[in-house]
Scaffold this motif. Sequence first.
Motif, mmCIF file in Angstrom:
data_model
loop_
_atom_site.group_PDB
_atom_site.id
_atom_site.type_symbol
_atom_site.label_atom_id
_atom_site.label_comp_id
_atom_site.label_asym_id
_atom_site.label_seq_id
_atom_site.Cartn_x
_atom_site.Cartn_y
_atom_site.Cartn_z
ATOM 1 N N HIS A 42 -18.402 -29.368 2.211
ATOM 2 C CA HIS A 42 -16.844 -29.869 2.877
ATOM 3 C C HIS A 42 -15.950 -30.065 2.055
ATOM 4 O O HIS A 42 -15.350 -29.676 2.701
ATOM 5 N N LEU A 43 -15.662 -30.386 0.712
ATOM 6 C CA LEU A 43 -14.761 -30.488 0.173
ATOM 7 C C LEU A 43 -14.512 -29.256 -0.524
ATOM 8 O O LEU A 43 -13.237 -29.353 -1.120
ATOM 9 N N LEU A 44 -15.400 -27.949 -0.845
ATOM 10 C CA LEU A 44 -15.125 -27.142 -1.505
ATOM 11 C C LEU A 44 -13.442 -26.185 -1.243
ATOM 12 O O LEU A 44 -12.484 -26.036 -1.364
ATOM 13 N N ALA A 45 -13.120 -26.314 0.381
ATOM 14 C CA ALA A 45 -12.142 -25.806 0.174
ATOM 15 C C ALA A 45 -10.614 -26.690 0.084
ATOM 16 O O ALA A 45 -9.869 -26.344 -0.477
ATOM 17 N N GLU A 46 -10.871 -28.156 0.014
ATOM 18 C CA GLU A 46 -9.837 -28.961 -0.013
ATOM 19 C C GLU A 46 -9.645 -29.072 -1.480
ATOM 20 O O GLU A 46 -8.464 -29.132 -2.072
ATOM 21 N N ILE A 47 -10.472 -28.647 -2.375
ATOM 22 C CA ILE A 47 -10.755 -28.663 -4.056
ATOM 23 C C ILE A 47 -9.832 -27.077 -3.786
ATOM 24 O O ILE A 47 -8.722 -27.361 -4.849
ATOM 25 N N SER A 48 -10.021 -26.086 -3.633
ATOM 26 C CA SER A 48 -9.418 -25.064 -3.870
ATOM 27 C C SER A 48 -7.918 -24.893 -3.012
ATOM 28 O O SER A 48 -7.542 -24.077 -4.244
ATOM 29 N N ALA A 49 -8.286 -25.480 -2.325
ATOM 30 C CA ALA A 49 -5.660 -25.579 -1.972
ATOM 31 C C ALA A 49 -5.713 -26.612 -3.124
ATOM 32 O O ALA A 49 -4.375 -25.698 -3.072
ATOM 33 N N GLU A 50 -6.578 -27.365 -2.813
ATOM 34 C CA GLU A 50 -5.684 -28.270 -4.810
ATOM 35 C C GLU A 50 -5.442 -27.253 -5.344
ATOM 36 O O GLU A 50 -4.312 -27.501 -6.571
ATOM 37 N N LEU A 51 -6.081 -26.953 -6.339
ATOM 38 C CA LEU A 51 -6.094 -26.036 -7.702
ATOM 39 C C LEU A 51 -5.356 -24.878 -7.150
ATOM 40 O O LEU A 51 -5.112 -24.053 -7.944
ATOM 41 N N GLY A 52 -5.169 -24.591 -5.703
ATOM 42 C CA GLY A 52 -4.637 -22.567 -5.859
ATOM 43 C C GLY A 52 -5.449 -21.996 -6.261
ATOM 44 O O GLY A 52 -5.144 -20.210 -6.897
ATOM 45 N N THR A 53 -6.994 -21.764 -6.265
ATOM 46 C CA THR A 53 -8.406 -20.963 -6.082
ATOM 47 C C THR A 53 -8.786 -20.726 -5.589
ATOM 48 O O THR A 53 -8.916 -21.504 -4.238
ATOM 49 N N LYS A 54 -9.924 -19.988 -5.520
ATOM 50 C CA LYS A 54 -10.474 -19.678 -4.294
ATOM 51 C C LYS A 54 -12.066 -19.879 -4.394
ATOM 52 O O LYS A 54 -12.078 -20.508 -4.921
ATOM 53 N N GLN A 61 -4.440 -30.349 -17.173
ATOM 54 C CA GLN A 61 -5.736 -30.228 -18.398
ATOM 55 C C GLN A 61 -5.921 -28.771 -18.440
ATOM 56 O O GLN A 61 -6.640 -28.281 -19.496
ATOM 57 N N GLY A 62 -5.180 -27.843 -17.457
ATOM 58 C CA GLY A 62 -5.596 -26.430 -17.362
ATOM 59 C C GLY A 62 -6.460 -25.835 -16.482
ATOM 60 O O GLY A 62 -7.112 -24.629 -16.032
ATOM 61 N N ALA A 63 -6.548 -26.806 -16.175
ATOM 62 C CA ALA A 63 -7.876 -26.204 -14.352
ATOM 63 C C ALA A 63 -6.942 -25.180 -13.574
ATOM 64 O O ALA A 63 -5.370 -25.669 -13.686
ATOM 65 N N PRO A 64 -7.487 -24.128 -12.779
ATOM 66 C CA PRO A 64 -8.627 -24.283 -12.355
ATOM 67 C C PRO A 64 -8.545 -22.504 -13.502
ATOM 68 O O PRO A 64 -9.804 -22.098 -14.481
ATOM 69 N N GLY A 65 -7.715 -22.426 -14.708
ATOM 70 C CA GLY A 65 -7.686 -21.298 -15.582
ATOM 71 C C GLY A 65 -8.453 -22.122 -16.957
ATOM 72 O O GLY A 65 -9.057 -20.966 -17.767
ATOM 73 N N ASP A 66 -8.494 -22.530 -17.221
ATOM 74 C CA ASP A 66 -9.510 -23.026 -18.300
ATOM 75 C C ASP A 66 -10.688 -23.695 -17.518
ATOM 76 O O ASP A 66 -10.631 -25.113 -17.401
ATOM 77 N N GLN A 67 -11.774 -23.298 -17.647
ATOM 78 C CA GLN A 67 -13.176 -23.592 -16.815
ATOM 79 C C GLN A 67 -13.599 -24.318 -17.540
ATOM 80 O O GLN A 67 -14.036 -25.290 -16.591
ATOM 81 N N MET A 68 -13.924 -25.265 -18.913
ATOM 82 C CA MET A 68 -13.638 -26.702 -19.272
ATOM 83 C C MET A 68 -13.382 -27.510 -18.365
ATOM 84 O O MET A 68 -14.009 -28.453 -17.968
ATOM 85 N N ALA A 69 -12.071 -27.777 -18.338
ATOM 86 C CA ALA A 69 -11.323 -29.021 -17.444
ATOM 87 C C ALA A 69 -11.334 -28.748 -15.697
ATOM 88 O O ALA A 69 -12.190 -29.394 -15.375
ATOM 89 N N LEU A 70 -11.834 -27.284 -15.787
ATOM 90 C CA LEU A 70 -12.649 -27.039 -14.374
ATOM 91 C C LEU A 70 -14.000 -28.157 -13.892
ATOM 92 O O LEU A 70 -14.078 -28.140 -12.597
ATOM 93 N N THR A 71 -14.862 -27.744 -15.081
ATOM 94 C CA THR A 71 -15.969 -28.333 -15.090
ATOM 95 C C THR A 71 -16.025 -30.004 -15.138
ATOM 96 O O THR A 71 -16.765 -30.443 -13.772
ATOM 97 N N ALA A 72 -15.223 -29.969 -15.827
ATOM 98 C CA ALA A 72 -14.722 -31.514 -15.983
ATOM 99 C C ALA A 72 -14.472 -31.715 -14.269
ATOM 100 O O ALA A 72 -15.171 -33.455 -13.998
ATOM 101 N N LEU A 73 -14.088 -31.406 -13.832
ATOM 102 C CA LEU A 73 -12.978 -32.324 -12.096
ATOM 103 C C LEU A 73 -14.581 -31.795 -11.193
ATOM 104 O O LEU A 73 -14.556 -32.789 -10.956
ATOM 105 N N LEU A 74 -15.020 -30.947 -11.147
ATOM 106 C CA LEU A 74 -16.327 -30.819 -10.465
ATOM 107 C C LEU A 74 -17.658 -31.976 -10.756
ATOM 108 O O LEU A 74 -18.148 -32.165 -10.747
ATOM 109 N N ARG A 75 -17.185 -32.505 -12.548
ATOM 110 C CA ARG A 75 -18.616 -32.783 -12.532
ATOM 111 C C ARG A 75 -17.991 -34.655 -12.139
ATOM 112 O O ARG A 75 -18.999 -34.775 -11.726
#
Length: 142
Positions: free
Chosen positions: A41-53, A15-29
């Motif tokens: 504790h999931l932040l590291a896993e989320i960032s690794a899955e998305l390739g972001t910091k 859907q465009g995450a992490p570049g598309d912040q709306m898609a990223l926000t939808a994932l976080l929700r």
Amino acid sequence: MAWELKEAAAYYKKQGAPGDQMALTALLREIQEEYGSIPKHLLAEISAELGTKESFLLALIRRQPRLRLGDTHTLELCAGPNCGKHTQLAALAEQLCAGKPGVMLRFLPCQRQCGKGPNIKWDGKLYNRADEKLLRQLLENA
């Protein structure tokens, strides 16, 4: 079928995450719905899955009042021309939040609810005619 972070991350990447912040926000929700908040504790896993910091995710979570990280809560007080006159409520909020780990206090510009003030937001939910009793009640349950 059980909810899986890898599957959800793969879906939102399409859907465009992490570049598309709306898609990223939808994932976080969606993560927040699953866990009740976004577990630290999931932040590291989320960032690794998305390739972001992780710092990028943290910044986005802090900007979205409805997103909650771990056990953190956000208390936001309207500091507009009318609500800002209630300095005793603001002073009490500062005092109570100072001794409360996991509670972030922020002051907001006018919330356009002047006739119903003073106004506060607790984890994104607006409360009108806030008083000391409400403030103590919200913070006690945090």
